[in-house]
Design an enzyme around this catalytic site. Structure first.
Site, mmCIF file in Angstrom:
data_model
loop_
_atom_site.group_PDB
_atom_site.id
_atom_site.type_symbol
_atom_site.label_atom_id
_atom_site.label_comp_id
_atom_site.label_asym_id
_atom_site.label_seq_id
_atom_site.Cartn_x
_atom_site.Cartn_y
_atom_site.Cartn_z
ATOM 1 N N SER A 13 0.828 -1.217 0.000
ATOM 2 C CA SER A 13 0.000 0.000 0.000
ATOM 3 C C SER A 13 0.862 1.267 0.000
ATOM 4 O O SER A 13 0.473 2.283 -0.576
ATOM 5 C CB SER A 13 -0.975 -0.004 1.175
ATOM 6 N N ASN A 14 2.030 1.221 0.611
ATOM 7 C CA ASN A 14 2.919 2.391 0.550
ATOM 8 C C ASN A 14 3.457 2.590 -0.869
ATOM 9 O O ASN A 14 3.560 3.714 -1.351
ATOM 10 C CB ASN A 14 4.067 2.249 1.555
ATOM 11 N N MET A 87 10.316 -7.159 3.702
ATOM 12 C CA MET A 87 10.544 -7.858 4.968
ATOM 13 C C MET A 87 11.827 -8.698 4.938
ATOM 14 O O MET A 87 11.789 -9.924 5.117
ATOM 15 C CB MET A 87 9.337 -8.739 5.302
ATOM 16 N N LEU A 90 18.874 -6.776 5.657
ATOM 17 C CA LEU A 90 19.813 -6.554 4.565
ATOM 18 C C LEU A 90 21.252 -6.666 5.046
ATOM 19 O O LEU A 90 21.573 -6.279 6.175
ATOM 20 C CB LEU A 90 19.568 -5.171 3.963
ATOM 21 N N HIS A 106 9.193 2.826 8.663
ATOM 22 C CA HIS A 106 9.042 1.904 9.791
ATOM 23 C C HIS A 106 7.844 2.365 10.623
ATOM 24 O O HIS A 106 7.715 3.562 10.905
ATOM 25 C CB HIS A 106 10.313 1.893 10.640
ATOM 26 N N LEU A 141 19.713 -2.219 11.618
ATOM 27 C CA LEU A 141 18.286 -2.402 11.327
ATOM 28 C C LEU A 141 17.430 -1.293 11.957
ATOM 29 O O LEU A 141 17.512 -1.049 13.161
ATOM 30 C CB LEU A 141 17.818 -3.763 11.861
HETATM 31 C C1 GRF Z 1 3.968 -0.701 6.715
HETATM 32 O O1 GRF Z 1 3.319 -0.582 7.952
HETATM 33 C C2 GRF Z 1 5.376 -0.225 6.817
HETATM 34 O O2 GRF Z 1 5.568 0.796 7.746
HETATM 35 C C3 GRF Z 1 6.120 -1.452 7.267
HETATM 36 O O3 GRF Z 1 5.470 -2.526 6.642
HETATM 37 C C4 GRF Z 1 4.141 -2.154 6.313
HETATM 38 C C5 GRF Z 1 4.020 -2.349 4.839
HETATM 39 O O4 GRF Z 1 2.714 -2.152 4.376
HETATM 40 N N1 GRF Z 1 7.519 -1.343 6.937
HETATM 41 P P1 GRF Z 1 2.442 -2.047 2.820
HETATM 42 O O5 GRF Z 1 2.987 -3.310 2.180
HETATM 43 O O6 GRF Z 1 3.129 -0.823 2.305
HETATM 44 O O7 GRF Z 1 0.955 -1.979 2.697
#
Ligand code: GRF
Length: 211
Positions: A13-14, A87, A90, A106, A141
């Protein structure tokens, strides 16, 4: 045009918020996932954004995966690598390669609650505010120079899901804005810190509200 490569592992979604922001001077060169079934891949492909998958399970070691990932990313000549729900831990070689040109978001107010389950941990600690942080990625991290932070209240009856949803809303506003600022050349790291815009230092937030 600045080339942007976005790395995802799931719904993305981001990534969607960044694509939809249509940031001036930015081209989304590719969306890459380490998970073949990531929902975000289909979303990007439907919109004509190039996609690629590199399944980490096909690699014997973290190092080997990161080397192959860097080769794949570099094929798109990236100016900026954006981690958006990617996820993976690295390797230092990987983070060094993209030093100063790799961002992460984050879901906590760093340096509090690095790692996983940030919202539940904030609730369990009785935090009155929670939020998210966009930062440059370093070998450490969830550390690295902070670009922007967004804050939301924690309500007494919040569950992990309700708090996550409240935070996610500001993630979707902050991350495209942070990328826009990078692309516009507005983000400079000086002595390990990102210089911010001047803000009204007389303003503050008290949560819960006192009135
Ligand atoms: C988000 O909450 C982001 O902050 C974290 O993982 C989640 C990813 O969500 N790193 P999306 O895949 O962007 O919906």
């Amino acid at each position: 045009m600045k080339n942007i490569v976005i790395l995802i592992s799931g719904r993305g979604s981001n990534m969607q918020a960044i694509v939809e922001a249509q940031i001036p001077g930015a081209r989304i060169a590719a969306v890459i996932s380490n998970r073949p079934g990531a929902a975000g891949l289909a979303w990007a492909a439907e919109r004509g954004v190039p996609t690629a998958t590199l399944d980490h399970k096909a690699f014997a070691s973290r190092e080997a995966f990161d080397v192959a990932l860097a080769e794949l990313i570099d094929g798109y000549a990236p100016d900026l690598v954006v981690l958006a729900g990617f996820m993976r831990i690295l390797t230092p070689d990987f983070t060094r390669r993209y030093e100063g040109r790799m961002l992460n978001i984050h879901p906590s107010l760093l340096p509090a609650f690095t790692g996983l389950h940030t919202h539940q941990r904030a609730i369990d600690m009785g935090c009155k505010v929670a939020g998210c942080t966009v930062h440059f990625v370093t070998a450490d991290l969830d550390h690295g120079p902070i670009v922007a932070q967004g804050v939301v209240p924690v309500q007494d009856d919040d569950s992990e899901d309700t708090l996550a949803a409240r935070v996610l809303k500001i993630e979707h506003q902050m991350y495209p804005e942070a990328v826009r600022r990078f692309v516009a050349g507005e983000l400079a790291i000086v002595d390990g810190r990102v210089k911010g815009r001047a803000q009204d230092a007389t303003q503050w937030l008290i949560s819960p509200s006192l009135n």
